[in-house]
Design a protein around this motif. Structure first.
Motif, short mmCIF file in Angstrom:
data_model
loop_
_atom_site.label_atom_id
_atom_site.label_comp_id
_atom_site.label_asym_id
_atom_site.label_seq_id
_atom_site.Cartn_x
_atom_site.Cartn_y
_atom_site.Cartn_z
N MET A 1 -7.97 -17.23 5.91
CA MET A 1 -7.98 -15.74 4.94
C MET A 1 -8.90 -15.34 4.46
O MET A 1 -9.61 -15.87 3.30
CB MET A 1 -6.21 -16.99 4.46
N TYR A 2 -8.75 -14.13 3.98
CA TYR A 2 -9.46 -13.68 3.22
C TYR A 2 -8.70 -11.97 2.58
O TYR A 2 -7.75 -11.17 3.64
CB TYR A 2 -10.73 -13.28 3.88
N PRO A 3 -8.90 -11.98 0.89
CA PRO A 3 -7.79 -10.40 1.01
C PRO A 3 -8.60 -9.09 1.80
O PRO A 3 -9.87 -8.84 1.50
CB PRO A 3 -8.05 -10.66 -0.48
N PRO A 4 -7.31 -9.25 2.54
CA PRO A 4 -8.02 -7.19 3.56
C PRO A 4 -8.79 -6.58 2.78
O PRO A 4 -9.38 -5.64 3.21
CB PRO A 4 -6.91 -7.47 4.65
N VAL A 5 -8.35 -5.48 1.47
CA VAL A 5 -8.18 -4.85 1.04
C VAL A 5 -8.33 -5.05 -0.38
O VAL A 5 -8.37 -5.83 -0.94
CB VAL A 5 -6.58 -3.67 0.87
N ASP A 6 -8.96 -3.37 -1.12
CA ASP A 6 -9.29 -3.35 -2.60
C ASP A 6 -7.50 -3.22 -3.70
O ASP A 6 -6.84 -3.18 -1.97
CB ASP A 6 -9.68 -2.62 -3.07
N PRO A 7 -7.50 -4.14 -4.29
CA PRO A 7 -6.24 -4.16 -4.78
C PRO A 7 -5.48 -2.29 -5.18
O PRO A 7 -4.02 -2.62 -5.37
CB PRO A 7 -5.77 -4.90 -6.57
N VAL A 8 -6.45 -1.63 -5.44
CA VAL A 8 -5.73 -0.62 -5.46
C VAL A 8 -6.04 0.55 -4.24
O VAL A 8 -7.32 0.31 -3.99
CB VAL A 8 -7.05 0.27 -7.06
N LEU A 9 -4.98 1.12 -3.76
CA LEU A 9 -4.54 1.70 -2.59
C LEU A 9 -5.16 3.17 -2.95
O LEU A 9 -6.39 3.47 -2.20
CB LEU A 9 -3.29 2.18 -2.24
N PHE A 10 -5.26 3.91 -3.79
CA PHE A 10 -5.66 5.17 -4.27
C PHE A 10 -5.66 5.73 -5.59
O PHE A 10 -4.65 4.91 -5.65
CB PHE A 10 -5.42 6.45 -3.32
N GLU A 11 -6.76 6.16 -6.52
CA GLU A 11 -6.36 6.48 -7.64
C GLU A 11 -6.25 7.59 -8.08
O GLU A 11 -7.65 8.79 -7.37
CB GLU A 11 -7.37 5.77 -8.42
N ILE A 12 -5.76 8.31 -8.69
CA ILE A 12 -5.18 9.81 -9.06
C ILE A 12 -5.90 9.90 -11.09
O ILE A 12 -4.96 10.31 -11.52
CB ILE A 12 -4.30 10.83 -8.50
N ARG B 1 5.26 -11.48 -2.43
CA ARG B 1 4.51 -13.29 -2.24
C ARG B 1 3.04 -12.43 -1.73
O ARG B 1 2.05 -12.88 -2.41
CB ARG B 1 5.02 -14.51 -2.03
N TRP B 2 3.14 -11.97 -1.01
CA TRP B 2 2.05 -10.98 -0.05
C TRP B 2 1.04 -9.80 -0.92
O TRP B 2 -0.07 -9.83 -1.32
CB TRP B 2 2.03 -10.46 0.88
N GLY B 3 1.57 -10.11 -2.69
CA GLY B 3 1.22 -9.22 -3.87
C GLY B 3 0.06 -10.43 -4.29
O GLY B 3 -0.67 -9.72 -4.66
N ASN B 4 0.57 -11.49 -4.20
CA ASN B 4 -0.39 -11.95 -4.64
C ASN B 4 -1.38 -12.68 -4.02
O ASN B 4 -2.89 -13.46 -4.15
CB ASN B 4 0.28 -13.71 -5.12
N PHE B 5 -1.35 -12.69 -2.90
CA PHE B 5 -2.86 -12.79 -2.20
C PHE B 5 -3.83 -11.99 -2.23
O PHE B 5 -5.06 -11.49 -2.52
CB PHE B 5 -1.63 -12.47 -0.33
N ILE B 6 -3.35 -9.99 -2.71
CA ILE B 6 -4.17 -9.04 -2.31
C ILE B 6 -4.76 -8.85 -4.21
O ILE B 6 -5.85 -8.70 -4.11
CB ILE B 6 -3.71 -7.81 -2.66
N ASN B 7 -4.00 -9.87 -5.05
CA ASN B 7 -4.56 -9.92 -6.40
C ASN B 7 -5.48 -11.79 -6.81
O ASN B 7 -6.05 -11.43 -7.54
CB ASN B 7 -3.86 -9.88 -7.48
N GLN B 8 -5.39 -12.08 -5.43
CA GLN B 8 -5.79 -13.53 -5.39
C GLN B 8 -5.93 -14.15 -6.23
O GLN B 8 -6.39 -15.18 -7.45
CB GLN B 8 -7.39 -12.91 -5.46
#
Length: 280
Positions: free
Chosen positions: A1-12, A141-148
């Protein structure tokens, strides 16, 4: 299992939309909607659950964060000392670091105040929350996955989770002993699955045994289900402090108290009592 995306979707500019926040918002909305469906089935106005949400949300987040800061501070943040030296870290919840038990305490008080203020059946609302909450937890809990975060010790199991070195805590940040190829127990996944199953069980009980249930029974069932799973998952935690020389921590104590309370209350209500269930 690997974190699939960057924790930040986009920045303004200085503003950032993070996946952690998206999962949390989705969890809250979905769980609240599900709670409203139970209120409707119990003859209450399901729309009022959204009013209750606003009463509970801020106290629950405050409680969840304070519990984490004062009791569950991870070693990656240098314990409580990091918050003493830089108090602004307390407000940075997007970095992770909230605890469900603090949310329980503050959120329950807010719910009691709301139902008392508007003369609503407190136990009915607790049942509604007990139906929506495990679904919300399973999603969140899937937010914890993104944040490793929320991972356990190393494992050779095929579903082991890869954790990047900057997100590792001691001793697993020693790449000589634990190279980047090391995989870890995905505790977030274990808890998410446990909560999904718990949601299905509580939903099934709420429909199958509706005539026999008493107000508050679903809440007691949740009080048994979630802490029971959490009790065993805690043995694999790598970011908790444990009582010296033991595999136990404060969460184990809280979980045991919750399970025993829930079991005792259900036995008293249904084995040692002859009062009727909910009228349909």
């Amino acid at each position: 299992m690997y974190p699939p995306v960057d924790p930040v979707l986009f920045e303004i500019g200085p503003l950032a939309l993070r996946w952690y926040g998206i999962f949390m918002a989705t969890a809250i909305i979905t769980g609240t909607w599900m709670a409203g469906t139970l209120l409707n089935r119990r003859g209450q106005d399901g729309e009022r659950i959204w009013d209750l949400l606003f009463w509970m949300m801020i106290p629950a987040f405050i409680g969840a964060r304070l519990y984490y800061v004062f009791i569950q501070s991870p070693r990656t943040a240098d314990g409580f000392g990091a918050y003493v030296s830089n108090p602004l870290l307390i407000f940075q919840i997007w970095r992770g670091g909230i605890h469900i038990f603090g949310a329980f305490l503050f959120g329950s008080v807010a719910a009691w105040l709301y139902t008392r203020r508007f003369k609503l059946p407190f136990l009915t609302y607790l049942d509604a929350i007990a139906l929506g909450l495990p679904l919300a937890q399973a999603i969140g809990r899937w937010g914890n996955f993104i944040n490793q975060e929320l991972y356990g010790p190393p494992t050779s199991l095929p579903w082991g989770l890869r954790i990047d070195p900057p997100h590792r805590i001691a001793p697993y940040n020693d790449l000589a002993t634990y190279p980047e190829s090391t995989r870890f127990h995905p505790l977030f996944l274990y808890e998410s699955l446990w909560n999904f199953i718990g949601f299905a069980v509580i939903l099934w009980v709420s429909r199958k045994f509706a005539p026999k249930l008493k107000e508050g029974d679903l809440f007691l069932l949740y009080l048994i289900w979630y802490p029971l799973g959490r009790f065993f998952i805690e043995f694999l935690r790598t970011d908790s402090w444990f009582f010296g020389g033991t595999p136990f921590n404060a969460v184990h104590i809280f979980c045991a108290i919750a399970v025993l309370t829930g079991v005792g209350a259900l036995l008293k209500r249904h084995i040692f009592s002859s009062s009727p269930g909910i009228k349909s």
